[in-house]
Design a protein around this motif. Structure first.
Motif, PDB file in Angstrom:
ATOM      1  N   PHE A  96     -72.795  19.120  45.898  1.00 41.14           N
ATOM      2  CA  PHE A  96     -73.696  19.884  45.030  1.00 41.14           C
ATOM      3  C   PHE A  96     -74.539  18.953  44.176  1.00 41.14           C
ATOM      4  N   LEU A  97     -73.861  18.040  43.480  1.00 40.69           N
ATOM      5  CA  LEU A  97     -74.562  17.186  42.533  1.00 40.69           C
ATOM      6  C   LEU A  97     -75.536  16.258  43.232  1.00 40.69           C
ATOM      7  N   ASP A  98     -75.178  15.793  44.410  1.00 36.71           N
ATOM      8  CA  ASP A  98     -76.079  14.928  45.160  1.00 36.71           C
ATOM      9  C   ASP A  98     -77.356  15.669  45.548  1.00 36.71           C
ATOM     10  N   ASP A  99     -77.236  16.984  45.822  1.00 37.72           N
ATOM     11  CA  ASP A  99     -78.396  17.780  46.219  1.00 37.72           C
ATOM     12  C   ASP A  99     -79.364  18.022  45.057  1.00 37.72           C
ATOM     13  N   LEU A 100     -78.920  17.739  43.828  1.00 34.12           N
ATOM     14  CA  LEU A 100     -79.764  17.985  42.656  1.00 34.12           C
ATOM     15  C   LEU A 100     -80.634  16.795  42.273  1.00 34.12           C
ATOM     16  N   ARG A 101     -80.511  15.699  42.977  1.00 34.48           N
ATOM     17  CA  ARG A 101     -81.118  14.447  42.532  1.00 34.48           C
ATOM     18  C   ARG A 101     -82.626  14.558  42.290  1.00 34.48           C
ATOM     19  N   GLN A 102     -83.355  15.143  43.217  1.00 38.76           N
ATOM     20  CA  GLN A 102     -84.814  15.133  43.120  1.00 38.76           C
ATOM     21  C   GLN A 102     -85.398  16.407  42.503  1.00 38.76           C
ATOM     22  N   ALA A 103     -84.548  17.328  42.099  1.00 34.11           N
ATOM     23  CA  ALA A 103     -85.051  18.568  41.499  1.00 34.11           C
ATOM     24  C   ALA A 103     -85.666  18.275  40.134  1.00 34.11           C
ATOM     25  N   ARG A 104     -86.823  18.898  39.863  1.00 31.38           N
ATOM     26  CA  ARG A 104     -87.486  18.725  38.574  1.00 31.38           C
ATOM     27  C   ARG A 104     -86.963  19.696  37.529  1.00 31.38           C
ATOM     28  N   ALA A 105     -86.386  20.806  37.967  1.00 33.16           N
ATOM     29  CA  ALA A 105     -85.853  21.807  37.042  1.00 33.16           C
ATOM     30  C   ALA A 105     -84.780  22.606  37.767  1.00 33.16           C
ATOM     31  N   PHE A 106     -83.934  23.291  36.981  1.00 37.25           N
ATOM     32  CA  PHE A 106     -82.863  24.102  37.542  1.00 37.25           C
ATOM     33  C   PHE A 106     -83.082  25.576  37.193  1.00 37.25           C
ATOM     34  N   LEU A 107     -82.945  26.430  38.188  1.00 35.16           N
ATOM     35  CA  LEU A 107     -82.813  27.861  37.953  1.00 35.16           C
ATOM     36  C   LEU A 107     -81.325  28.159  37.994  1.00 35.16           C
ATOM     37  N   HIS A 108     -80.731  28.408  36.827  1.00 26.58           N
ATOM     38  CA  HIS A 108     -79.287  28.651  36.767  1.00 26.58           C
ATOM     39  C   HIS A 108     -79.034  30.149  36.943  1.00 26.58           C
ATOM     40  N   ILE A 109     -78.582  30.517  38.125  1.00 27.09           N
ATOM     41  CA  ILE A 109     -78.307  31.920  38.430  1.00 27.09           C
ATOM     42  C   ILE A 109     -76.901  32.262  37.945  1.00 27.09           C
ATOM     43  N   ILE A 110     -76.800  33.261  37.084  1.00 29.48           N
ATOM     44  CA  ILE A 110     -75.478  33.730  36.648  1.00 29.48           C
ATOM     45  C   ILE A 110     -75.337  35.206  36.983  1.00 29.48           C
ATOM     46  N   ASP A 111     -74.113  35.658  37.090  1.00 31.71           N
ATOM     47  CA  ASP A 111     -73.816  37.060  37.367  1.00 31.71           C
ATOM     48  C   ASP A 111     -73.721  37.786  36.031  1.00 31.71           C
ATOM     49  N   ALA A 112     -74.813  38.445  35.650  1.00 27.17           N
ATOM     50  CA  ALA A 112     -74.865  39.096  34.335  1.00 27.17           C
ATOM     51  C   ALA A 112     -73.924  40.286  34.235  1.00 27.17           C
ATOM     52  N   SER A 113     -73.473  40.812  35.381  1.00 27.97           N
ATOM     53  CA  SER A 113     -72.573  41.975  35.349  1.00 27.97           C
ATOM     54  C   SER A 113     -71.128  41.566  35.102  1.00 27.97           C
ATOM     55  N   GLY A 114     -70.845  40.265  35.141  1.00 30.17           N
ATOM     56  CA  GLY A 114     -69.474  39.797  34.935  1.00 30.17           C
ATOM     57  C   GLY A 114     -68.542  40.169  36.072  1.00 30.17           C
ATOM     58  N   SER A 115     -69.063  40.256  37.305  1.00 30.03           N
ATOM     59  CA  SER A 115     -68.226  40.650  38.441  1.00 30.03           C
ATOM     60  C   SER A 115     -67.882  39.466  39.346  1.00 30.03           C
ATOM     61  N   THR A 116     -67.989  38.245  38.788  1.00 31.30           N
ATOM     62  CA  THR A 116     -67.592  37.031  39.499  1.00 31.30           C
ATOM     63  C   THR A 116     -66.830  36.146  38.527  1.00 31.30           C
ATOM     64  N   ASP A 117     -65.597  35.733  38.867  1.00 35.01           N
ATOM     65  CA  ASP A 117     -64.804  34.961  37.914  1.00 35.01           C
ATOM     66  C   ASP A 117     -65.259  33.505  37.886  1.00 35.01           C
ATOM     67  N   GLU A 118     -64.563  32.674  37.082  1.00 34.90           N
ATOM     68  CA  GLU A 118     -65.015  31.299  36.860  1.00 34.90           C
ATOM     69  C   GLU A 118     -64.987  30.438  38.127  1.00 34.90           C
ATOM     70  N   GLU A 119     -64.219  30.863  39.133  1.00 36.00           N
ATOM     71  CA  GLU A 119     -64.148  30.111  40.384  1.00 36.00           C
ATOM     72  C   GLU A 119     -65.088  30.667  41.452  1.00 36.00           C
ATOM     73  N   GLY A 120     -65.827  31.733  41.117  1.00 39.33           N
ATOM     74  CA  GLY A 120     -66.745  32.320  42.085  1.00 39.33           C
ATOM     75  C   GLY A 120     -66.130  33.401  42.947  1.00 39.33           C
ATOM     76  N   ARG A 121     -64.989  33.934  42.532  1.00 37.74           N
ATOM     77  CA  ARG A 121     -64.343  35.010  43.297  1.00 37.74           C
ATOM     78  C   ARG A 121     -64.775  36.361  42.740  1.00 37.74           C
ATOM     79  N   PRO A 122     -65.021  37.352  43.604  1.00 41.62           N
ATOM     80  CA  PRO A 122     -65.392  38.692  43.118  1.00 41.62           C
ATOM     81  C   PRO A 122     -64.280  39.273  42.256  1.00 41.62           C
ATOM     82  N   CYS A 123     -64.681  39.955  41.181  1.00 42.63           N
ATOM     83  CA  CYS A 123     -63.727  40.630  40.307  1.00 42.63           C
ATOM     84  C   CYS A 123     -64.384  41.905  39.797  1.00 42.63           C
TER      85      CYS A 123
END
Length: 395
Positions: A96-123
């Motif tokens: 993941f981190l290696d793929d970010l090297r040349q990016a000029r900015a980040f779009l941080h997508i979050i689950d605003a509904s709170g239906s994904t836990d901290e590990e990325g599992r559906p809840c």
């Protein structure tokens, strides 16, 4: 082409956002690490094309024009989802981190509904607080950069002293593979009063936090904004972090696909759509479109996908659009193409800066510039404005 990274935890809708923004086919599934290799595709930011104002039919070369709206290409990268501990190699962290090297900015997508836990599992929706997901991404990337610096810190200090080099330049060289520039390092250094040689771990991390916000700014995209309790979570996110873009990548994808099929009239970023072939819709499809209208478009003004792209380029990165031409009377290049190119350039750019962006030879041969609208020569220190049409005169 500017590169923007679509980042976040697994399973929050990153690939759906990427697909909606680029009309690509990155795999989407309800389990962590669906995306293993980074996907790259072209998305577009929008700007008013001068063709409407000038009552001319443009012939774009490096971009598209749709009914007076210029679509300017940028590159999106959909990278593997990040989990806590990624900088130590957890999940697909190093990839993941290696793929970010040349990016000029980040779009941080979050689950605003709170239906994904901290590990990325559906809840269950509402069982996870999305505010917890914002800081961890910044922390993981900061600690990744810390790891790069820490293992060579003493050697870099010795090199700076023995060769009498500016330590900022030495550090910028060490981080050059991540797309960070010397001017970014110098600006971030202003946050810390202590001399480099007396920095401890906390000082280095504080510096890297500031460096990331300068070199690779981040926009929070609150996805799944139509699912309860997203609306309340978005309000809380805005209170804590300021700029947040509510979004529904799934709604955008549904609308663009329906528009491609000729079922509705819709363009990305619109606040509504028109059903063209109501008789061809199944009851389920019609109900789905009406749901999007009521719970996404009327509530937030758009699906948020185009707005997120535009805010990143024009807001976070401080870019603007200018239109270079060779013949200021015909608004064309030497082949007669009208308003052929739309350039994304930094705010505050002067005509000579623009000339170098077009081509090094043009920059080196720069003599002066002409405002094509007025056909008047502009001063060398003139700051180009968003939407300007400029003719560069060179040797």
């Amino acid at each position: 082409m500017l590169q923007i990274a679509v980042t976040g935890k697994p399973n929050v809708g990153k690939s759906s956002f990427f697909n909606a923004a680029t009309l690509s086919e990155a795999e989407v599934a309800a389990y962590p690490f669906t995306t293993i290799d980074a996907h790259k595709a072209v998305a577009h930011v929008t700007a008013a094309c001068p063709c409407k104002e000038l009552k001319m039919e443009c012939t774009p070369h490096n971009s598209k024009c749709v009914d007076g709206v210029r679509l300017i290409p940028v590159e999106l990268v959909d990278v593997a989802g990040l989990v806590p501990g990624a900088h130590e190699g957890r999940g697909l962290g190093n990839k993941f981190l290696d793929d970010l090297r040349q990016a000029r900015a980040f779009l941080h997508i979050i689950d605003a509904s709170g239906s994904t836990d901290e590990e990325g599992r559906p809840c269950e929706a509402g069982s996870h607080d999305p505010l917890e997901d914002v800081d961890f991404l910044q922390y993981e990337i900061t600690m990744w950069l810390y790891g790069i610096l820490k293992k060579n810190w003493d050697r870099l200090l010795r090199k700076s002293l023995s060769e009498r080099l500016d330590f900022a330049k030495v550090m910028a060289e060490q981080l050059s593979g991540t797309g960070i520039l010397l001017e970014d390092v110098l600006e971030a250094k202003r946050n810390i009063d202590k001399d480099y040689h007396h920095w401890n771990k906390e000082d280095i991390i504080q510096f890297l936090d500031a460096l990331l916000r300068i070199a690779k700014p981040m926009l929070i995209v609150a996805n799944k904004a139509d699912i309860h309790p997203a609306e309340e979570n978005i309000r809380r996110l805005e209170e804590k972090y300021g700029e947040v873009v509510p979004a529904s990548a799934a709604a955008e994808l549904a609308l663009t696909r329906a528009a491609e099929a000729g079922i509705i009239s819709y363009r990305s970023g619109d606040s509504d759509f028109e059903i063209l072939k109501k008789g061809e819709l199944t009851p389920e499809q019609e109900n789905g479109l009406l749901y999007i209208r009521e719970h996404v478009l009327k509530r937030y003004g758009s699906t948020g996908v185009q707005e997120a792209l535009n805010r990143t380029i024009y807001g976070l990165l401080g870019m603007m659009v200018a239109y270079p031409v060779e013949d200021e009377h015909k608004m064309s290049d030497q082949k007669g193409n009208i308003l052929p190119d739309a350039l994304l350039i930094p705010k505050g750019s002067k005509p000579r800066d623009m000339a170098f962006l077009i081509h090094t030879d043009i920059g080196e041969g720069f003599m002066h510039a002409v405002d094509a609208r007025s056909c008047r020569r502009v001063a060398s220190d003139y700051e180009i404005k968003h939407g300007d049409i400029i003719s560069i005169i060179c040797r």
